[in-house]
Design a protein around this motif. Structure first.
Motif, PDB file in Angstrom:
ATOM      1  N   THR A 232     -10.853  10.129   2.153  1.00 31.06           N
ATOM      2  CA  THR A 232      -9.947   9.703   3.223  1.00 31.06           C
ATOM      3  C   THR A 232     -10.429   8.398   3.846  1.00 31.06           C
ATOM      4  O   THR A 232     -11.610   8.266   4.177  1.00 31.06           O
ATOM      5  CB  THR A 232      -9.865  10.787   4.310  1.00 31.06           C
ATOM      6  OG1 THR A 232      -9.439  12.009   3.703  1.00 31.06           O
ATOM      7  CG2 THR A 232      -8.887  10.381   5.400  1.00 31.06           C
ATOM      8  N   PRO A 233      -9.530   7.419   4.014  1.00 25.44           N
ATOM      9  CA  PRO A 233      -9.938   6.156   4.651  1.00 25.44           C
ATOM     10  C   PRO A 233     -10.473   6.371   6.056  1.00 25.44           C
ATOM     11  O   PRO A 233      -9.968   7.205   6.813  1.00 25.44           O
ATOM     12  CB  PRO A 233      -8.645   5.340   4.667  1.00 25.44           C
ATOM     13  CG  PRO A 233      -7.792   5.925   3.593  1.00 25.44           C
ATOM     14  CD  PRO A 233      -8.122   7.388   3.572  1.00 25.44           C
ATOM     15  N   ALA A 234     -11.498   5.614   6.408  1.00 26.09           N
ATOM     16  CA  ALA A 234     -12.055   5.646   7.754  1.00 26.09           C
ATOM     17  C   ALA A 234     -11.902   4.260   8.355  1.00 26.09           C
ATOM     18  O   ALA A 234     -12.865   3.630   8.756  1.00 26.09           O
ATOM     19  CB  ALA A 234     -13.515   6.072   7.721  1.00 26.09           C
ATOM     20  N   GLY A 235     -10.690   3.782   8.398  1.00 26.56           N
ATOM     21  CA  GLY A 235     -10.440   2.443   8.920  1.00 26.56           C
ATOM     22  C   GLY A 235      -9.276   1.806   8.203  1.00 26.56           C
ATOM     23  O   GLY A 235      -8.565   2.455   7.434  1.00 26.56           O
ATOM     24  N   PRO A 236      -9.047   0.516   8.434  1.00 23.33           N
ATOM     25  CA  PRO A 236      -7.903  -0.184   7.846  1.00 23.33           C
ATOM     26  C   PRO A 236      -7.957  -0.196   6.317  1.00 23.33           C
ATOM     27  O   PRO A 236      -9.027  -0.177   5.716  1.00 23.33           O
ATOM     28  CB  PRO A 236      -8.031  -1.610   8.408  1.00 23.33           C
ATOM     29  CG  PRO A 236      -8.981  -1.516   9.546  1.00 23.33           C
ATOM     30  CD  PRO A 236      -9.865  -0.358   9.276  1.00 23.33           C
ATOM     31  N   VAL A 237      -6.786  -0.243   5.715  1.00 22.81           N
ATOM     32  CA  VAL A 237      -6.663  -0.311   4.265  1.00 22.81           C
ATOM     33  C   VAL A 237      -6.265  -1.731   3.885  1.00 22.81           C
ATOM     34  O   VAL A 237      -5.344  -2.313   4.451  1.00 22.81           O
ATOM     35  CB  VAL A 237      -5.619   0.693   3.751  1.00 22.81           C
ATOM     36  CG1 VAL A 237      -5.342   0.464   2.268  1.00 22.81           C
ATOM     37  CG2 VAL A 237      -6.089   2.122   3.998  1.00 22.81           C
ATOM     38  N   GLU A 238      -6.981  -2.308   2.930  1.00 18.58           N
ATOM     39  CA  GLU A 238      -6.691  -3.655   2.437  1.00 18.58           C
ATOM     40  C   GLU A 238      -6.137  -3.555   1.028  1.00 18.58           C
ATOM     41  O   GLU A 238      -6.609  -2.752   0.223  1.00 18.58           O
ATOM     42  CB  GLU A 238      -7.974  -4.480   2.422  1.00 18.58           C
ATOM     43  CG  GLU A 238      -7.829  -5.866   1.813  1.00 18.58           C
ATOM     44  CD  GLU A 238      -9.150  -6.562   1.605  1.00 18.58           C
ATOM     45  OE1 GLU A 238      -9.159  -7.620   0.940  1.00 18.58           O
ATOM     46  OE2 GLU A 238     -10.187  -6.040   2.075  1.00 18.58           O
ATOM     47  N   ARG A 239      -5.124  -4.380   0.729  1.00 20.97           N
ATOM     48  CA  ARG A 239      -4.565  -4.422  -0.622  1.00 20.97           C
ATOM     49  C   ARG A 239      -4.935  -5.740  -1.291  1.00 20.97           C
ATOM     50  O   ARG A 239      -4.905  -6.785  -0.656  1.00 20.97           O
ATOM     51  CB  ARG A 239      -3.040  -4.265  -0.588  1.00 20.97           C
ATOM     52  CG  ARG A 239      -2.587  -2.846  -0.266  1.00 20.97           C
ATOM     53  CD  ARG A 239      -1.067  -2.714  -0.298  1.00 20.97           C
ATOM     54  NE  ARG A 239      -0.649  -1.351  -0.034  1.00 20.97           N
ATOM     55  CZ  ARG A 239      -0.397  -0.436  -0.963  1.00 20.97           C
ATOM     56  NH1 ARG A 239      -0.500  -0.772  -2.245  1.00 20.97           N
ATOM     57  NH2 ARG A 239      -0.029   0.786  -0.646  1.00 20.97           N
ATOM     58  N   ARG A 240      -5.268  -5.647  -2.578  1.00 27.86           N
ATOM     59  CA  ARG A 240      -5.596  -6.819  -3.370  1.00 27.86           C
ATOM     60  C   ARG A 240      -4.845  -6.745  -4.693  1.00 27.86           C
ATOM     61  O   ARG A 240      -4.392  -5.683  -5.102  1.00 27.86           O
ATOM     62  CB  ARG A 240      -7.104  -6.883  -3.665  1.00 27.86           C
ATOM     63  CG  ARG A 240      -7.985  -6.998  -2.447  1.00 27.86           C
ATOM     64  CD  ARG A 240      -9.447  -7.007  -2.855  1.00 27.86           C
ATOM     65  NE  ARG A 240     -10.340  -7.076  -1.700  1.00 27.86           N
ATOM     66  CZ  ARG A 240     -11.657  -7.007  -1.770  1.00 27.86           C
ATOM     67  NH1 ARG A 240     -12.243  -6.853  -2.958  1.00 27.86           N
ATOM     68  NH2 ARG A 240     -12.400  -7.094  -0.682  1.00 27.86           N
ATOM     69  N   GLY A 241      -4.775  -7.868  -5.373  1.00 28.32           N
ATOM     70  CA  GLY A 241      -4.160  -7.830  -6.691  1.00 28.32           C
ATOM     71  C   GLY A 241      -3.949  -9.215  -7.253  1.00 28.32           C
ATOM     72  O   GLY A 241      -4.098 -10.223  -6.560  1.00 28.32           O
ATOM     73  N   GLY A 242      -3.596  -9.245  -8.547  1.00 32.18           N
ATOM     74  CA  GLY A 242      -3.326 -10.516  -9.189  1.00 32.18           C
ATOM     75  C   GLY A 242      -3.516 -10.432 -10.682  1.00 32.18           C
ATOM     76  O   GLY A 242      -3.923  -9.398 -11.228  1.00 32.18           O
ATOM     77  N   PRO A 243      -3.228 -11.519 -11.405  1.00 32.06           N
ATOM     78  CA  PRO A 243      -3.385 -11.537 -12.857  1.00 32.06           C
ATOM     79  C   PRO A 243      -4.839 -11.628 -13.275  1.00 32.06           C
ATOM     80  O   PRO A 243      -5.665 -12.231 -12.594  1.00 32.06           O
ATOM     81  CB  PRO A 243      -2.600 -12.792 -13.273  1.00 32.06           C
ATOM     82  CG  PRO A 243      -2.687 -13.690 -12.074  1.00 32.06           C
ATOM     83  CD  PRO A 243      -2.689 -12.790 -10.875  1.00 32.06           C
ATOM     84  N   ILE A 244      -5.147 -11.016 -14.430  1.00 31.47           N
ATOM     85  CA  ILE A 244      -6.497 -11.002 -14.978  1.00 31.47           C
ATOM     86  C   ILE A 244      -6.419 -11.494 -16.420  1.00 31.47           C
ATOM     87  O   ILE A 244      -5.809 -10.825 -17.260  1.00 31.47           O
ATOM     88  CB  ILE A 244      -7.095  -9.580 -14.964  1.00 31.47           C
ATOM     89  CG1 ILE A 244      -6.994  -8.947 -13.569  1.00 31.47           C
ATOM     90  CG2 ILE A 244      -8.536  -9.600 -15.460  1.00 31.47           C
ATOM     91  CD1 ILE A 244      -7.237  -7.447 -13.561  1.00 31.47           C
ATOM     92  N   PRO A 245      -6.997 -12.641 -16.751  1.00 31.89           N
ATOM     93  CA  PRO A 245      -6.929 -13.117 -18.138  1.00 31.89           C
ATOM     94  C   PRO A 245      -7.830 -12.268 -19.035  1.00 31.89           C
ATOM     95  O   PRO A 245      -8.992 -12.044 -18.718  1.00 31.89           O
ATOM     96  CB  PRO A 245      -7.435 -14.558 -18.037  1.00 31.89           C
ATOM     97  CG  PRO A 245      -8.326 -14.561 -16.833  1.00 31.89           C
ATOM     98  CD  PRO A 245      -7.747 -13.567 -15.875  1.00 31.89           C
ATOM     99  N   VAL A 246      -7.301 -11.798 -20.155  1.00 37.10           N
ATOM    100  CA  VAL A 246      -8.096 -10.948 -21.054  1.00 37.10           C
ATOM    101  C   VAL A 246      -8.017 -11.436 -22.499  1.00 37.10           C
ATOM    102  O   VAL A 246      -8.230 -10.668 -23.433  1.00 37.10           O
ATOM    103  CB  VAL A 246      -7.663  -9.467 -20.960  1.00 37.10           C
ATOM    104  CG1 VAL A 246      -8.069  -8.867 -19.632  1.00 37.10           C
ATOM    105  CG2 VAL A 246      -6.170  -9.307 -21.207  1.00 37.10           C
TER     106      VAL A 246
END
Length: 376
Positions: A232-246
């Motif tokens: 369970t989160p104990a504080g604010p939730v941050e979202r991240r994301g983006g393209p990943i070259p593979v």
């Protein structure tokens, strides 16, 4: 100026630091107004990086030694345990600020809120700012690099797209571990993951965009709702994301006008999608090549920054990437995890997850040339 670096991520700031230490006139620009904005990496540093680079200890979370691999059913995971700390997750916003401070202390100028528009014949243009001239331009501007196109270098063409949720957790609420779920319904062509170091939890998914028919955010939220090891989160939730070259390191990385580092160079493991270790190592090589070339004017030095040579290091992982991409059903994923339960499978998984492999070190002779010294 001598060198303009476009992009103030880890690769760009590291390269700028090394060039400034070699007494070159270096400027870094980034369109972000804050280095804490638009963070895309999970921030996982592997043991080899921790051993070889002087990273700020206070910005790293506790060590993680256990990895659990789950099939789509989430039953009976394979547990791999190392006798050493294999992973530590960093506070990347603070790591970027630390890298910025180091670069500026060495003499580099770092300008935020400056958007690169284009470069031609040493003339560099920005949006809403005066143009500058630069002897050399380094593209550290991410997987879809504008600098790469302007310099006529190769560009990334194979991507995963990832997203994750990051949140603090209560101390003692969990045991540090790295949970990986092989399930093409959640992460087609890759993994769903939870990495929990006892302070923060990173819950994420990634996969091929054209296979994510329900949308990336939907898949992430669905996975987060029942992810293994979830706390369970104990504080604010941050979202991240983006393209990943593979697609592996690009073949044509350098020209007399500039070169590429980090994600712009495809410096990401094709299999694990880890990019922090190769980004630091390629930055060392890029700085040595750049400084040597600017010092001597010898274009032959640019051939030392050869994508084909670096790409060979990823040959096995490029092959495994193709195998991984072929796992398109839950049944196939269950079978793949079953294979990994055997002795040979566990050894392969441990080699990938706990391996010592990395990019080659910088040739000492090249480093000497970059600084004007000679070995006797």
């Amino acid at each position: 100026m001598d060198v303009l670096v476009v992009g103030a991520g880890l690769a760009g700031l590291r390269t700028a630091l090394l060039l400034a230490r070699r007494e070159l006139n270096v400027m870094v620009v980034d369109r972000r107004r804050s280095l804490s904005a638009g963070i895309r990496t999970t921030g996982i540093f592997v043991r080899r990086t921790l051993d070889d680079f002087d990273l700020p200890e206070h910005l790293l979370g506790p060590g993680i030694r256990d990895v659990l691999l789950y099939p789509p059913s989430r039953r009976a995971p394979i547990r791999l345990t190392s006798d050493r700390d294999e992973y530590r997750v960093a506070d990347m916003a603070a790591v970027y600020e630390h890298a910025r401070h180091e670069a500026e202390s060495a003499g580099a100028r770092v300008l935020l809120g400056v958007r690169y528009v284009g470069a031609s014949n040493g003339f560099v243009r920005f949006a809403g700012a005066e143009p500058v001239t630069a002897r050399f331009v380094i593209g550290a501007d991410g997987p879809r690099s504008r600098v790469a196109r302007d310099l006529g270098l190769d560009v990334n063409r194979r991507f995963l797209v990832g997203a994750e949720i990051v949140h603090a957790i209560e101390s003692g609420a969990s045991v540090p571990a790295f949970h990986c779920v092989l399930d093409p319904r959640v992460a087609p062509g890759y993994l769903g993951w939870v990495i929990d170091d006892g302070r923060h939890a990173h819950v994420g998914v990634a996969g091929y965009p054209n296979a994510m028919r329900t949308g990336l955010r939907h898949l992430l939220d669905a996975f987060a709702a029942d992810a293994p090891g979830r706390v369970t989160p104990a504080g604010p939730v941050e979202r991240r994301g983006g393209p990943i070259p593979v697609g592996g390191v690009l073949r044509r990385l350098a020209s007399p006008a500039g070169l590429l580092v980090g994600d712009a160079a495809g410096a990401v493991s094709p299999l694990t999608a880890g990019g922090l270790d190769p980004c630091l190592r390629m930055s060392e090589l890029a700085a040595a090549v750049t400084a040597g070339y600017l010092r001597t004017g010898d274009q032959r030095l640019l051939s030392r920054y050869d994508g084909n040579t670096l790409r060979a290091k990823f040959r096995g992982r490029l092959w495994l990437r193709r195998v991984f991409a072929g796992i398109r059903s839950p049944a196939a994923a269950e079978a793949a995890v079953t294979v990994l339960r055997g002795r040979a499978g566990r050894a392969l998984a441990a080699r990938v997850l706990f391996g010592d492999g990395s990019f080659p070190e910088v040739d000492p002779r090249l480093a000497d040339l970059a600084t004007g010294h000679r070995r006797r």
